[in-house]
Design a protein around this motif. Structure first.
Motif, PDB file in Angstrom:
ATOM      1  N   ASP A   1      -9.611  -7.372  -1.328  1.00  0.00           N
ATOM      2  CA  ASP A   1     -10.278  -6.141  -1.770  1.00  0.00           C
ATOM      3  C   ASP A   1      -9.710  -4.913  -1.075  1.00  0.00           C
ATOM      4  OD1 ASP A   1     -11.898  -7.641  -3.403  1.00  0.00           O
ATOM      5  OD2 ASP A   1     -13.634  -7.611  -2.057  1.00  0.00           O
ATOM      6  N   PHE A   2      -9.299  -5.071   0.174  1.00  0.00           N
ATOM      7  CA  PHE A   2      -8.755  -3.935   0.920  1.00  0.00           C
ATOM      8  C   PHE A   2      -7.515  -3.378   0.231  1.00  0.00           C
ATOM      9  CE2 PHE A   2      -6.085  -2.065   4.269  1.00  0.00           C
ATOM     10  CZ  PHE A   2      -6.990  -1.258   4.927  1.00  0.00           C
ATOM     11  N   PHE A   3      -6.754  -4.248  -0.397  1.00  0.00           N
ATOM     12  CA  PHE A   3      -5.502  -3.825  -1.034  1.00  0.00           C
ATOM     13  C   PHE A   3      -5.676  -3.517  -2.529  1.00  0.00           C
ATOM     14  CE2 PHE A   3      -4.324  -6.255   2.705  1.00  0.00           C
ATOM     15  CZ  PHE A   3      -3.374  -5.441   3.295  1.00  0.00           C
ATOM     16  N   ASP A   4      -6.882  -3.668  -3.034  1.00  0.00           N
ATOM     17  CA  ASP A   4      -7.145  -3.412  -4.452  1.00  0.00           C
ATOM     18  C   ASP A   4      -7.664  -1.987  -4.618  1.00  0.00           C
ATOM     19  OD1 ASP A   4      -7.922  -3.363  -7.104  1.00  0.00           O
ATOM     20  OD2 ASP A   4      -8.907  -5.324  -7.041  1.00  0.00           O
ATOM     21  N   THR A   5      -6.756  -1.053  -4.817  1.00  0.00           N
ATOM     22  CA  THR A   5      -7.150   0.361  -4.909  1.00  0.00           C
ATOM     23  C   THR A   5      -7.683   0.737  -6.285  1.00  0.00           C
ATOM     24  OG1 THR A   5      -4.847   0.936  -5.397  1.00  0.00           O
ATOM     25  CG2 THR A   5      -5.561   1.085  -3.091  1.00  0.00           C
ATOM     26  N   GLU A   6      -7.564  -0.151  -7.254  1.00  0.00           N
ATOM     27  CA  GLU A   6      -8.149   0.119  -8.564  1.00  0.00           C
ATOM     28  C   GLU A   6      -9.645  -0.189  -8.556  1.00  0.00           C
ATOM     29  OE1 GLU A   6      -6.131  -1.688 -11.804  1.00  0.00           O
ATOM     30  OE2 GLU A   6      -4.171  -0.823 -11.286  1.00  0.00           O
ATOM     31  N   LYS A   7      -9.996  -1.347  -8.046  1.00  0.00           N
ATOM     32  CA  LYS A   7     -11.401  -1.730  -7.988  1.00  0.00           C
ATOM     33  C   LYS A   7     -12.137  -0.985  -6.888  1.00  0.00           C
ATOM     34  CE  LYS A   7     -14.430  -5.794  -7.715  1.00  0.00           C
ATOM     35  NZ  LYS A   7     -14.492  -7.278  -7.564  1.00  0.00           N
ATOM     36  N   PHE A   8     -11.410  -0.690  -5.794  1.00  0.00           N
ATOM     37  CA  PHE A   8     -12.010  -0.004  -4.640  1.00  0.00           C
ATOM     38  C   PHE A   8     -11.160   1.209  -4.289  1.00  0.00           C
ATOM     39  CE2 PHE A   8     -12.979  -4.531  -4.363  1.00  0.00           C
ATOM     40  CZ  PHE A   8     -14.370  -4.517  -4.276  1.00  0.00           C
TER      41      PHE A   8
ATOM     42  N   ASP B   1       6.631 -14.680   4.601  1.00  0.00           N
ATOM     43  CA  ASP B   1       5.219 -14.298   4.564  1.00  0.00           C
ATOM     44  C   ASP B   1       4.988 -12.995   5.318  1.00  0.00           C
ATOM     45  OD1 ASP B   1       4.002 -16.522   3.112  1.00  0.00           O
ATOM     46  OD2 ASP B   1       4.580 -17.743   4.829  1.00  0.00           O
ATOM     47  N   PHE B   2       5.729 -12.815   6.408  1.00  0.00           N
ATOM     48  CA  PHE B   2       5.625 -11.561   7.157  1.00  0.00           C
ATOM     49  C   PHE B   2       6.100 -10.393   6.296  1.00  0.00           C
ATOM     50  CE2 PHE B   2       7.557  -8.272   9.783  1.00  0.00           C
ATOM     51  CZ  PHE B   2       6.546  -7.987  10.686  1.00  0.00           C
ATOM     52  N   THR B   3       7.235 -10.547   5.659  1.00  0.00           N
ATOM     53  CA  THR B   3       7.780  -9.489   4.815  1.00  0.00           C
ATOM     54  C   THR B   3       6.833  -9.154   3.671  1.00  0.00           C
ATOM     55  OG1 THR B   3      10.032 -10.186   5.348  1.00  0.00           O
ATOM     56  CG2 THR B   3       9.750  -8.804   3.401  1.00  0.00           C
ATOM     57  N   ALA B   4       6.251 -10.192   3.069  1.00  0.00           N
ATOM     58  CA  ALA B   4       5.300  -9.970   1.985  1.00  0.00           C
ATOM     59  C   ALA B   4       4.067  -9.219   2.473  1.00  0.00           C
ATOM     60  CB  ALA B   4       4.899 -11.304   1.352  1.00  0.00           C
ATOM     61  N   GLY B   5       3.675  -9.470   3.714  1.00  0.00           N
ATOM     62  CA  GLY B   5       2.549  -8.747   4.282  1.00  0.00           C
ATOM     63  C   GLY B   5       2.841  -7.265   4.411  1.00  0.00           C
ATOM     64  N   LEU B   6       4.039  -6.939   4.859  1.00  0.00           N
ATOM     65  CA  LEU B   6       4.425  -5.535   4.939  1.00  0.00           C
ATOM     66  C   LEU B   6       4.440  -4.894   3.556  1.00  0.00           C
ATOM     67  CD1 LEU B   6       7.365  -5.518   7.536  1.00  0.00           C
ATOM     68  CD2 LEU B   6       4.958  -4.948   7.905  1.00  0.00           C
ATOM     69  N   GLU B   7       4.915  -5.642   2.583  1.00  0.00           N
ATOM     70  CA  GLU B   7       4.971  -5.111   1.213  1.00  0.00           C
ATOM     71  C   GLU B   7       3.569  -4.827   0.680  1.00  0.00           C
ATOM     72  OE1 GLU B   7       7.182  -8.129  -0.771  1.00  0.00           O
ATOM     73  OE2 GLU B   7       9.133  -7.383  -0.075  1.00  0.00           O
ATOM     74  N   ALA B   8       2.586  -5.619   1.102  1.00  0.00           N
ATOM     75  CA  ALA B   8       1.213  -5.368   0.674  1.00  0.00           C
ATOM     76  C   ALA B   8       0.736  -4.011   1.168  1.00  0.00           C
ATOM     77  CB  ALA B   8       0.289  -6.477   1.182  1.00  0.00           C
ATOM     78  N   TYR B   9       1.071  -3.680   2.395  1.00  0.00           N
ATOM     79  CA  TYR B   9       0.704  -2.355   2.905  1.00  0.00           C
ATOM     80  C   TYR B   9       1.473  -1.252   2.187  1.00  0.00           C
ATOM     81  CZ  TYR B   9      -2.090  -4.317   6.675  1.00  0.00           C
ATOM     82  OH  TYR B   9      -3.070  -4.968   7.388  1.00  0.00           O
ATOM     83  N   SER B  10       2.742  -1.482   1.934  1.00  0.00           N
ATOM     84  CA  SER B  10       3.539  -0.474   1.226  1.00  0.00           C
ATOM     85  C   SER B  10       2.968  -0.199  -0.158  1.00  0.00           C
ATOM     86  CB  SER B  10       4.992  -0.942   1.109  1.00  0.00           C
ATOM     87  OG  SER B  10       5.604  -1.043   2.388  1.00  0.00           O
ATOM     88  N   SER B  11       2.361  -1.224  -0.762  1.00  0.00           N
ATOM     89  CA  SER B  11       1.798  -1.063  -2.107  1.00  0.00           C
ATOM     90  C   SER B  11       0.627  -0.088  -2.144  1.00  0.00           C
ATOM     91  CB  SER B  11       1.349  -2.425  -2.657  1.00  0.00           C
ATOM     92  OG  SER B  11       0.168  -2.878  -2.008  1.00  0.00           O
ATOM     93  N   LEU B  12       0.068   0.228  -0.982  1.00  0.00           N
ATOM     94  CA  LEU B  12      -1.029   1.188  -0.940  1.00  0.00           C
ATOM     95  C   LEU B  12      -0.557   2.605  -1.227  1.00  0.00           C
ATOM     96  CD1 LEU B  12      -2.963  -0.098   2.216  1.00  0.00           C
ATOM     97  CD2 LEU B  12      -3.628  -0.396  -0.182  1.00  0.00           C
ATOM     98  N   GLY B  13       0.728   2.847  -1.060  1.00  0.00           N
ATOM     99  CA  GLY B  13       1.296   4.156  -1.376  1.00  0.00           C
ATOM    100  C   GLY B  13       0.621   5.291  -0.633  1.00  0.00           C
TER     101      GLY B  13
END
Length: 371
Positions: free
Chosen positions: A175-182, A217-229
């Motif tokens: 949910d923290f990374f879901d900026t559409e729903k939240f 998995d570490f790299t994907a974690g960073l990408e999740a934060y980058s997706s927040l824009g």
């Protein structure tokens, strides 16, 4: 805790050790030399009266209210009961390494992160003798490796604005990374040494297999934060993260539980999300080559007592590291004690970070610079 929450206050920590230095001997020693002690079997929180008469121990912590509170709740009573003198100093890893390398170790007990202690276990830190330290009451998920005992128990928790989200509140890491729903701004830690809990939180959101983690998995974690824009709002100090919550600059943030509590205690409509929070532990450890090992073990064993931990929690706001401790705290602190939510907490994968630390630190530094 090095306790990350109070690092900035280390310069104004409790009075540094002087008396022993003036006397011309190692602060970690004592007039009678290094003493092997014949103590009763270890029971957390107990010490024989006068058992450590004439011994001086030096505790290097991280300053601020945490070290002050522990001194009042733990080390002063320990001195009165055991007869030992416990001096206070401020911890620095570079200083510890210099001591160990020179063979002149002035500290007996130090506070550092669980990952850092495990990285240097056997090199900068002694192994804990579990015959002399009773770990039976330590909460699940707070022990890591052979060289540390939990000292500060807190968490990386999503704190969110209840006025913003109302009944549609975030419940999980995803949910923290879901900026559409939240929709809303997110506070995110972006300083060195916070990569492990921050990125593991993102890996939880990504559904990573924690039994078979890979560098990807570490790299994907960073990408999740980058997706927040543009919704990503960085914070670099605990004070800044709390201020962002109080001012409304962010609508939710991944913060130290103590800082979320601080915002709520200041009157902001901030509440914790206990789904997928990350267990954070700073450990107390014994420097390699320090004097009076038995006395240090006895001191750490005393620290783990239920009464000592309850008193420490009341003075510092951090959860007790004894499952039997019952601190007398009031709202809103009762809502923020992580020890009441271990069933939903995620424990950091220590071995994964130790094995990949240099690579991940470099990748994290590059990501922070570009974020």
């Amino acid at each position: 805790m090095r306790s990350r929450m109070n690092k900035a206050l280390a310069a104004t920590a409790l009075t540094l050790v002087t008396a022993v230095a003036v006397a011309g001997c190692s602060a970690g020693g004592d007039a009678a030399g290094d003493q092997e002690l014949d103590l009763a079997p270890a029971v957390a929180g107990e010490i024989e009266a006068g058992a450590l008469d004439g011994i001086t121990l030096v505790y290097a912590g991280n300053g601020g209210i945490t070290q002050e509170g522990q001194d009042e709740a733990i080390w002063q009573p320990f001195s009165e009961e055991s007869g030992a003198i416990v001096e206070q100093d401020a911890f620095e890893l570079t200083k510890l390494r210099a001591m160990v390398d020179s063979g002149n170790v002035d500290w007996n007990m130090v506070v550092s992160s669980s990952i850092e202690v495990e990285r240097y276990c056997g090199e900068l830190y002694e192994e804990i003798d579990t015959e002399k330290v009773d770990l039976s009451k330590v909460p699940d998920g707070t022990l890591a490796g052979d060289c540390m005992v939990p000292n500060i128990f807190y968490g990386y928790v999503v704190a969110y604005n209840a006025d913003v989200y109302g009944d549609n509140a975030p419940q999980t890491a995803a949910d923290f990374f879901d900026t559409e729903k939240f929709p809303g701004k997110r506070g995110v830690p972006v300083t060195p040494w916070m990569e492990s809990p921050a990125v593991e939180f993102a890996m939880v959101a990504n559904g990573a297999d924690f039994d078979a983690l890979t560098p990807e998995d570490f790299t994907a974690g960073l990408e999740a934060y980058s997706s927040l824009g543009s919704d990503l709002v960085p914070w670099t100090t605990g004070a800044q993260s709390q201020q962002q919550l109080e001012s409304g600059e962010v609508d939710m943030a991944l913060v130290w539980s103590g800082r979320g509590y601080g915002a709520a205690n200041a009157g902001a409509p901030i509440v914790p999300m206990w789904g997928d929070w990350v267990v954070a532990v700073d450990g107390i450890a014994i420097p390699k080559g320090s004097a009076n090992l038995d006395a240090s073990f006895a001191a750490i064993n005393y620290m783990l007592g239920a009464d000592q931990q309850a008193a420490s929690s009341e003075l510092t706001s951090y959860a007790p590291v004894n499952v039997d401790a019952k601190p007398a705290v009031s709202e809103p602190l009762t809502d923020w004690l992580v020890s009441d939510h271990l069933d939903t907490g995620h424990t950091v994968s220590i071995d994964y970070w130790v094995e990949n630390w240099d690579e991940f630190s470099a990748e994290w530094t590059d990501w922070v610079a570009g974020s």
